[in-house]
Design an enzyme around this catalytic site. Structure first.
Site, PDB file in Angstrom:
ATOM      1  CG  HIS A   1      -6.131  -5.889   1.300  1.00 36.67           C
ATOM      2  ND1 HIS A   1      -6.962  -5.218   2.175  1.00 36.67           N
ATOM      3  CD2 HIS A   1      -4.900  -5.861   1.844  1.00 36.67           C
ATOM      4  CE1 HIS A   1      -6.248  -4.798   3.209  1.00 36.67           C
ATOM      5  NE2 HIS A   1      -5.007  -5.172   3.028  1.00 36.67           N
TER       6      HIS A   1
ATOM      7  CG  HIS B   1      -1.762  -1.185   1.377  1.00 39.64           C
ATOM      8  ND1 HIS B   1      -2.618  -1.601   0.387  1.00 39.64           N
ATOM      9  CD2 HIS B   1      -1.894  -2.087   2.387  1.00 39.64           C
ATOM     10  CE1 HIS B   1      -3.254  -2.696   0.783  1.00 39.64           C
ATOM     11  NE2 HIS B   1      -2.827  -3.011   1.993  1.00 39.64           N
TER      12      HIS B   1
END
Length: 330
Positions: free
Chosen positions: A215, A56
């Site tokens: 995700h 991320h």
């Protein structure tokens, strides 16, 4: 799969080494790369600790430094950091005022941060960020997911921590920021975890995933690709209906790329989202645009809106100096 890697099992460690070298004036790596720590700690200041799975970036390591986090714990890609990582980070940055944990609402993160808090030597409080309006439950979470609003919480609370506020005051502020922040995203493509070697999901050329998680979790629905204006209207409309901001106050607008979206498209979405907000009677007082809370190379973006007041504006404008964010005189 085409990626700039040597081997899937060394991606995180080699990336952390490169990050620490590139920002050696700001951060240092903890033992065994368990955490990234602010190089110069401020005595008597509450330590702010966050973390989550890698993939991320720049969240969270890129937000370690003056005006934001004191430490970040990176897990393997899309995998929560372990309790011993988090405990080690807390012990490393606690200068006597305790530690506040900023945790995204994913089951693994919440569980491991809670376990770490029980292992800590000093006072520990936490706040769970759950800004995603797309779904109440997903593959990874019970309740709403914590997504790009986490950045906003870390920035405002980080600025307040520099003012030597108490841990209880900072926890209250973090909860207030979270309550006034909402996000929603859209994916135009999937991403590929190096260890898996294949895309997390598949979208046809004329499809998009509305309300996707960071995700690659499914969102509200899979629909046909629409125009940027139509996408912005859907995202902003969902956010405003949930947030119900006071129309007399301005907002912070964050248009966040998921890693594979060029700036020209993100700024086009800024233009569209700003117009949609104005149609709802809301002016944008502050902007942030770029790839900040990503999902590897996923194409798409999220929109985050935070309802501002004078204090929130002052804290947002306060100096920050991290690998990913830097403004103001430090």
């Amino acid at each position: 799969m085409k990626k700039l890697i040597n081997a899937p099992e060394t991606v995180l460690s080699e990336s952390l080494d490169g990050f620490a070298a590139a920002h050696a004036d700001i951060v240092t790596l903890g033992a065994e790369r368990k955490f990234v720590r602010r190089k110069t700690l401020k005595p008597g200041k509450v330590g702010l600790v966050s973390g989550g799975g890698a993939g991320h970036e720049p969240l969270h390591a890129g937000f370690v430094g003056l005006g934001m986090l004191d430490a970040a714990c990176p897990g393997q890609i899309f995998t929560s950091p372990t309790p011993d990582q988090i405990a080690a980070a807390m012990n490393a940055v606690d200068t006597g005022a305790g530690c506040l944990l900023i945790v995204k609402n994913y089951e693994g993160d919440v569980m491991n941060f809670e376990m770490a808090a029980e292992m800590a030597e000093g006072k520990v409080l936490s706040v769970v960020v759950d800004d995603d309006v797309a779904v109440e439950r997903s593959t990874y979470s019970t309740g709403r997911r914590g997504v790009a609003g986490t950045l906003v919480v870390e920035k405002l609370v980080g600025a307040a921590a520099e003012e030597s506020r108490t841990i209880d005051e900072l926890q209250a502020l973090a909860k207030a920021v979270n309550s006034r922040t909402r996000s929603m995203g859209v994916a135009l493509s999937s991403c590929t975890v190096p260890a898996a070697g294949t895309p997390t999901f598949t979208l046809a050329d004329d499809e998009m995933e509305l309300g996707v998680g960071i995700h690659g979790e499914p969102g509200r629905r899979r629909v046909k690709l629409e125009t940027a204006d139509a996408i912005a209207a859907e995202l902003v409309g969902s956010i405003i209906r949930d947030l119900e901001p006071r129309r007399s106050h301005g907002c912070l607008l964050v248009v966040n790329g998921f890693g594979g979206t060029p700036s020209i498209e993100l700024y086009l979405m800024v233009n569209a989202a700003t117009r949609m907000l104005r149609e709802h009677g809301i002016e944008v007082a502050r902007f942030l645009t770029g790839n900040y809370v990503t999902s590897l190379e996923m194409a798409g973006c999220s929109i985050t809106v935070t309802e501002l007041d004078d204090e929130f504006i002052r804290l947002w404008d306060a100096p920050v100096h991290t690998g990913a964010l830097h403004w103001g005189r430090v």
